[in-house]
Design an enzyme around this catalytic site. Structure first.
Site, short mmCIF file in Angstrom:
data_model
loop_
_atom_site.label_atom_id
_atom_site.label_comp_id
_atom_site.label_asym_id
_atom_site.label_seq_id
_atom_site.Cartn_x
_atom_site.Cartn_y
_atom_site.Cartn_z
N ASP A 59 0.83 -1.19 0.00
CA ASP A 59 0.00 0.00 0.00
C ASP A 59 0.87 1.26 0.00
O ASP A 59 1.87 1.35 0.73
CB ASP A 59 -0.89 -0.01 1.25
CG ASP A 59 -1.85 1.16 1.31
OD1 ASP A 59 -2.69 1.27 0.41
OD2 ASP A 59 -1.74 1.95 2.26
N GLU B 119 14.47 -15.48 0.25
CA GLU B 119 14.80 -16.53 1.21
C GLU B 119 13.87 -17.74 1.04
O GLU B 119 14.17 -18.83 1.54
CB GLU B 119 14.66 -16.01 2.63
CG GLU B 119 15.66 -14.94 3.03
CD GLU B 119 15.36 -14.33 4.39
OE1 GLU B 119 16.08 -13.41 4.79
OE2 GLU B 119 14.37 -14.77 5.04
#
Length: 575
Positions: free
Chosen positions: A223, A278
């Protein structure tokens, strides 16, 4: 002409594991409080979403984007977050979230969640700690606090306005009861801005990204991605200063605005990208970044968030010249950045496109273009009466535009209810029932966004058309009945069945991210070809036109004697 991106789309068979699944995904946005209510309290919840996973599977979407579901006072529809690593008790628990995620994944649907990093709510424990702490404390440094101007600090640090109207600064009362410092809030006063120069803020959001990724979240919608970093050193410029330095409607194009689209924000997203990578497959992200087109690519770079919304079609009129220009430009930008493009017509912030396309044309904007987005806002300001909408034409155009969009290379973002052809709710919502802070802070200028957030109709009758047993938190008009899922399920030619057919075919027909424009000799007709002999033809005019050779596999409206009628799109495959 051909426009080519850098990578191919995953096939249906490896959608769940391919790291590029997002490049051409169909993503369905759910506004949780208005999707489905399982306990009859009038508010949609996570269990309601879980119960509708079979519906989402038959619809044929690749992913769900979940608007904020965090604990919140709803000062801004959930975008005022109290706790970034929890679920609002009104809509569920972390266990409910895990159950929902498992159900979606079991149906082969990815899960994207909203992250709100520019600001927290004023109820967040960090902000409450800041209010109880003195000037210059570590607690206040997590937010943007400044001394005021004037003899006794009684004036705000600048004359900037917030997005929702009124000043962008709010004065606090110090712990000793005296008038104190001011904090910055680009949006509502209940949404204090974080200080992203603070390492603790940066590290805490990395923790949040890992928290949800570890729970199986596949991606994030960021956002206000262009507002995090700010330069508030020295004397702050005035509104007039900023306006004089902007490039008209393009705003700032050099990263020098004090809080919009600064270059330093990309250092944050480079850190986030390391976290995303990751995981296997890497987590995805898409930026909500209202920036100049020349600066959008950095948000969408592989070293950053990877993808950024473009809202160009959302703001365009139903016009062939605009559509072709916008599509060409955005595909070129996506190819240059290594991302895939994004396409959207409706979301939780704008008037639904089935209504926008049925409104009288808006006043001409710069360059002589007509802007459907402006028409929608003006309709709301004028009272939002359904009798001012050509509902049949609006829906016909919306179906045609959506079928065209679903054929484009890139990600298609759909908003809950558009697959029903749902219209915007206007004057049927009385002022007393409105919830959007934009309405309360800017009366007479902004009606707010409640009209696209009215709970969905699932059944043709009942207290809330099947949304829940206890009514709905925003009033639903009687005409919602004919748009209900129950009224369209299995009905040939319904908007719901059109979406189901198109989304199913889209998966089968997609190959790589190329598009070839084909000349038609008719300025009202847009025709392009995707690899494998997949043709899309849209007639933006009013009279029927001949179709090219090939088998029609889906059309947004019925053909007329084998010809494509006005405001209609057809997909054809070469024989």
């Amino acid at each position: 002409m051909s426009t080519t991106a850098t990578q191919a789309s995953p096939s249906d068979s490896n959608l769940s594991t391919d790291p590029n699944w997002w490049r051409q995904a169909a993503v369905y946005q759910i506004y949780p409080r208005s999707f489905a209510d399982s306990n009859g309290d009038g508010i949609g919840n996570l269990k309601g979403i879980t119960a509708k996973v079979p519906y989402l599977k038959t619809l044929g979407v690749d992913a769900v984007w979940l608007s904020p579901f965090y604990p919140s006072a709803l000062a801004d529809g959930g975008y005022d977050v109290d706790d970034y690593r929890n679920v609002d008790p009104k809509i569920g628990t972390l266990e409910d979230f895990d159950e929902m995620a498992g159900a979606l994944h079991g149906a082969g649907i990815k899960l994207i969640v909203d992250i709100v990093p520019n600001h927290s709510s004023n109820r967040h424990e960090w902000f409450q700690e800041a209010l109880a702490s003195p000037r210059g404390s570590a607690a206040r440094d997590r937010y943007i606090f400044r001394d005021g101007l004037g003899e006794n600090g009684e004036l705000p640090p600048s004359d900037w306005d917030s997005v929702f109207g009124g000043p962008a600064w709010e004065r606090i009362t110090e712990p000793d009861g005296t008038p104190g410092q001011w904090y910055m809030h680009i949006f509502a006063k209940e949404q204090p801005d974080f200080n992203w120069d603070n390492p603790e803020v940066r590290e805490d959001f990395l923790t949040t990204l890992r928290f949800w990724s570890d729970r199986g979240v596949d991606g994030f919608r960021i956002d206000v991605a262009h507002a995090l970093t700010k330069n508030l050193e020295g004397t702050l410029p005035t509104k007039a200063d900023l306006e004089a330095r902007s490039h008209g409607t393009d705003g700032f194009v050099d990263g020098s605005h004090p809080f919009w689209d600064r270059d330093e924000v990309h250092e944050i997203y480079a850190e986030w990208r390391k976290v995303f990578n990751e995981y296997n497959p890497p987590r995805t992200a898409v930026a909500e970044a209202w920036v100049h087109a020349d600066r959008r690519a950095r948000y969408a770079s592989p070293e950053g968030l990877g993808q950024a919304f473009n809202f160009d079609l959302l703001q365009a009129d139903f016009d062939p010249t605009q559509f072709r220009r916008i599509i060409t430009k955005n595909l070129a930008e996506a190819a240059a950045s290594g991302a895939s493009s994004t396409w959207v017509f409706s979301n939780h912030d704008v008037v639904r496109h089935a209504t926008r396309y049925g409104l009288p044309a808006a006043a001409e904007a710069e360059g002589g273009e007509l802007m459907a987005g402006k028409a929608g806002k003006q309709w709301l300001l004028d009272g939002g009466r359904q009798e001012d909408v050509n509902v049949e034409l609006g829906l016909r155009r919306a179906r045609a535009a959506t079928l065209l969009m679903l054929a484009l290379p890139g990600s298609a973002y759909l908003y809950q209810g558009e697959e029903l052809g749902l219209q915007e709710v206007g004057s049927e919502i009385p002022d007393s029932a409105r919830q959007d802070p934009a309405f309360f802070r800017n009366k007479g200028v902004d009606v707010g966004r409640d009209g696209c957030r009215v709970p969905l109709p699932w059944k043709t009758g009942g207290t809330s058309f099947g949304f829940g047993d206890g009514g709905a938190h925003l009033p639903q008009p009687e005409w919602f009945s004919k748009y209900a899922v129950e009224a369209q399920d299995g009905v040939e030619g319904s908007t719901l069945e059109l979406y189901r057919a198109a989304l199913k075919l889209r998966r089968r027909l997609q190959t790589d991210e190329t598009l070839e424009w084909l000349e038609t000799g008719n300025p009202d007709v847009v025709h392009f070809r995707r690899p494998g002999g997949w043709h899309t033809v849209t007639n933006f005019g009013t009279g029927p036109v001949a179709l090219p050779e090939g088998s029609v596999v889906v059309s947004s409206s019925a053909l007329e004697d084998g010809k494509l009628p006005g405001a209609t799109t057809a997909w054809l495959v070469e024989s």
